[in-house]
Structure formats: structure tokens, C-alpha cells
Design a protein around this motif. Structure first.
Motif, PDB file in Angstrom:
ATOM      1  N   LYS A   1      79.248  52.260   0.777  1.00 55.27           N
ATOM      2  CA  LYS A   1      78.698  53.450   1.640  1.00 55.27           C
ATOM      3  C   LYS A   1      79.126  53.028   2.977  1.00 55.27           C
ATOM      4  CE  LYS A   1      74.939  56.391   2.559  1.00 55.27           C
ATOM      5  NZ  LYS A   1      73.508  56.756   2.087  1.00 55.27           N
TER       6      LYS A   1
ATOM      7  N   ILE B   1      79.258  53.734   7.260  1.00 51.97           N
ATOM      8  CA  ILE B   1      78.888  54.365   8.547  1.00 51.97           C
ATOM      9  C   ILE B   1      79.674  53.957   9.973  1.00 51.97           C
ATOM     10  CG2 ILE B   1      77.114  52.543   9.231  1.00 51.97           C
ATOM     11  CD1 ILE B   1      75.491  55.007  10.467  1.00 51.97           C
TER      12      ILE B   1
ATOM     13  N   ASP C   1      80.042  58.504   7.091  1.00 53.91           N
ATOM     14  CA  ASP C   1      78.970  59.060   8.018  1.00 53.91           C
ATOM     15  C   ASP C   1      78.923  58.687   9.314  1.00 53.91           C
ATOM     16  OD1 ASP C   1      77.946  60.115   5.444  1.00 53.91           O
ATOM     17  OD2 ASP C   1      76.586  58.413   5.280  1.00 53.91           O
TER      18      ASP C   1
ATOM     19  N   THR D   1      67.238  51.077  11.806  1.00 49.44           N
ATOM     20  CA  THR D   1      66.761  51.103  10.288  1.00 49.44           C
ATOM     21  C   THR D   1      67.524  51.738   9.286  1.00 49.44           C
ATOM     22  OG1 THR D   1      65.198  52.490  10.504  1.00 49.44           O
ATOM     23  CG2 THR D   1      64.403  50.270  10.983  1.00 49.44           C
ATOM     24  N   ASP D   2      68.177  52.878   9.770  1.00 53.92           N
ATOM     25  CA  ASP D   2      69.087  53.622   8.618  1.00 53.92           C
ATOM     26  C   ASP D   2      70.314  52.900   8.373  1.00 53.92           C
ATOM     27  OD1 ASP D   2      67.379  55.637   8.942  1.00 53.92           O
ATOM     28  OD2 ASP D   2      68.546  56.631  10.498  1.00 53.92           O
TER      29      ASP D   2
ATOM     30  N   ILE E   1      70.243  49.978   6.977  1.00 60.58           N
ATOM     31  CA  ILE E   1      69.951  49.327   5.699  1.00 60.58           C
ATOM     32  C   ILE E   1      70.722  50.099   4.516  1.00 60.58           C
ATOM     33  CG2 ILE E   1      67.997  49.005   4.237  1.00 60.58           C
ATOM     34  CD1 ILE E   1      66.644  48.128   6.731  1.00 60.58           C
ATOM     35  N   ASP E   2      70.798  51.283   4.632  1.00 61.93           N
ATOM     36  CA  ASP E   2      71.514  52.302   3.545  1.00 61.93           C
ATOM     37  C   ASP E   2      72.747  52.145   3.520  1.00 61.93           C
ATOM     38  OD1 ASP E   2      68.758  53.394   3.089  1.00 61.93           O
ATOM     39  OD2 ASP E   2      69.126  55.030   4.520  1.00 61.93           O
ATOM     40  N   TYR E   3      73.624  51.687   4.245  1.00 65.70           N
ATOM     41  CA  TYR E   3      74.973  51.361   4.427  1.00 65.70           C
ATOM     42  C   TYR E   3      75.285  49.841   4.058  1.00 65.70           C
ATOM     43  CZ  TYR E   3      74.727  55.787   6.262  1.00 65.70           C
ATOM     44  OH  TYR E   3      74.391  57.161   6.721  1.00 65.70           O
ATOM     45  N   GLU E   4      76.490  49.767   3.476  1.00 68.04           N
ATOM     46  CA  GLU E   4      77.146  48.098   3.063  1.00 68.04           C
ATOM     47  C   GLU E   4      78.221  47.971   4.286  1.00 68.04           C
ATOM     48  OE1 GLU E   4      75.515  49.926  -0.552  1.00 68.04           O
ATOM     49  OE2 GLU E   4      77.327  50.590   0.345  1.00 68.04           O
TER      50      GLU E   4
ATOM     51  N   LYS F   1      75.960  42.963   4.907  1.00 67.42           N
ATOM     52  CA  LYS F   1      76.633  44.426   5.476  1.00 67.42           C
ATOM     53  C   LYS F   1      78.160  43.565   5.843  1.00 67.42           C
ATOM     54  CE  LYS F   1      72.789  46.373   5.048  1.00 67.42           C
ATOM     55  NZ  LYS F   1      72.809  47.214   3.957  1.00 67.42           N
TER      56      LYS F   1
END
Length: 154
Positions: free
Chosen positions: A3, A5, A34, A46-47, A49-52, A85
Motif C-alpha cells: 500500500k 502513500i 493515496d 499516525t496514518d 502506519i497503514d502504509y508499507e 516502511k
């Protein structure tokens, strides 16, 4: 595929233009990105964290300073574990100042401090992207895709 960003800050539109070129290039490979602009879009550190995979763009203010609108984000990064990440950084710079693209280096160091693997050479473009810079942005995106493809296989 991880994912992805693309997060950036831009004042004059130069870094935003780079972000658009990079996003389009990655999308052309069927990878969804995104994209958020710091201080304009609803996004917090903190968002991440949802991405690799993280593409981060910033301009440099004055002699190597991070933009004021990115200061809170920079501070918030200190609280986040970004181990695992993959991060690549880019931005527009101004050679009128001795610390060329200093904000990119400052953010790179913060990402490393938080455990992220910073990959690729930082893409620095002198002010407004010219045609050769468009090609550099596309090559940067291609190299990033290779990096995250390798990461996703391991």
C-alpha cells in the motif's frame, strides 16, 4: 503490492507538480497511490502506519528549513514506529541557498530515526520542473516501484 502513500507539501506548486508526475507514473503500472497534501488534506502522521511504502515530498524554506506547514507533522513523526516502511523523498529546491534541499535531508533523517528504510537518492529539482526533470521524476517513480516490488517479495 504494498500500500503506497504519496505525501507532500508545496508552496509555489513545484513540489506539487513533481508529486503529480510521480503519482501518474506509478499509477501507469496499475499501482494505486493515496495522495495527500500536508496541511490541506485530512491526514495525520499516525496514518502512515497503514502504509508499507511512503513517497514524501517537500520544498525547502530559506536556508535549509522545513516548511512551517510541515513542522507539526515533523514533530508528530517522532512518536511513530516506522520500522518496515520503505520511504523515498523528493522536492523542489533553490540553489540560491547554500543548504540545497535541506528540508529533504531533515525529513530523511527523521524517517530513518523512526526505523524506516530510506531508499533511492533524494530527488531534488531546481525550482520548477523542466522537461528533463519530468523524466527524472518518472525514473524516480520507476525505481521506487522496483524497491517496493523487491520488498514485497521478501
Amino acid at each position: 503490492m504494498p500500500k503506497v502513500i504519496l505525501l507532500y507539501t508545496s508552496m509555489s506548486g513545484n513540489t506539487e507538480e513533481m508529486a503529480g508526475i510521480i503519482e501518474k507514473s506509478i499509477n501507469s503500472h496499475g499501482i494505486k497511490v493515496d495522495k495527500f497534501q500536508i496541511d490541506l488534506d485530512d491526514f495525520s502522521a499516525t496514518d502512515l502506519i497503514d502504509y508499507e511504502a511512503i513517497l514524501f515530498g517537500t520544498y525547502t524554506w530559506g536556508d535549509g528549513d522545513i516548511p512551517y506547514e510541515a513542522e507539526e507533522f515533523y514533530d508528530d513523526l517522532e512518536e511513530i514506529d516506522l520500522s518496515g516502511k520503505v520511504v523515498a523523498l523528493f522536492g523542489s529546491c533553490d540553489s540560491m541557498y547554500p543548504n540545497y534541499g535541506g528540508a529533504i535531508e531533515t525529513f530523511s533523517n527523521r524517517f530513518k530515526e523512526r526505523g524506516a528504510a530510506v531508499v533511492l537518492y533524494h530527488l531534488k529539482v531546481e525550482l520548477t520542473p523542466e522537461q528533463e526533470d519530468v523524466q527524472r521524476c518518472q525514473s524516480f517513480a520507476e525505481a521506487f516501484i522496483e524497491e517496493i516490488s523487491i520488498k514485497s517479495k521478501s
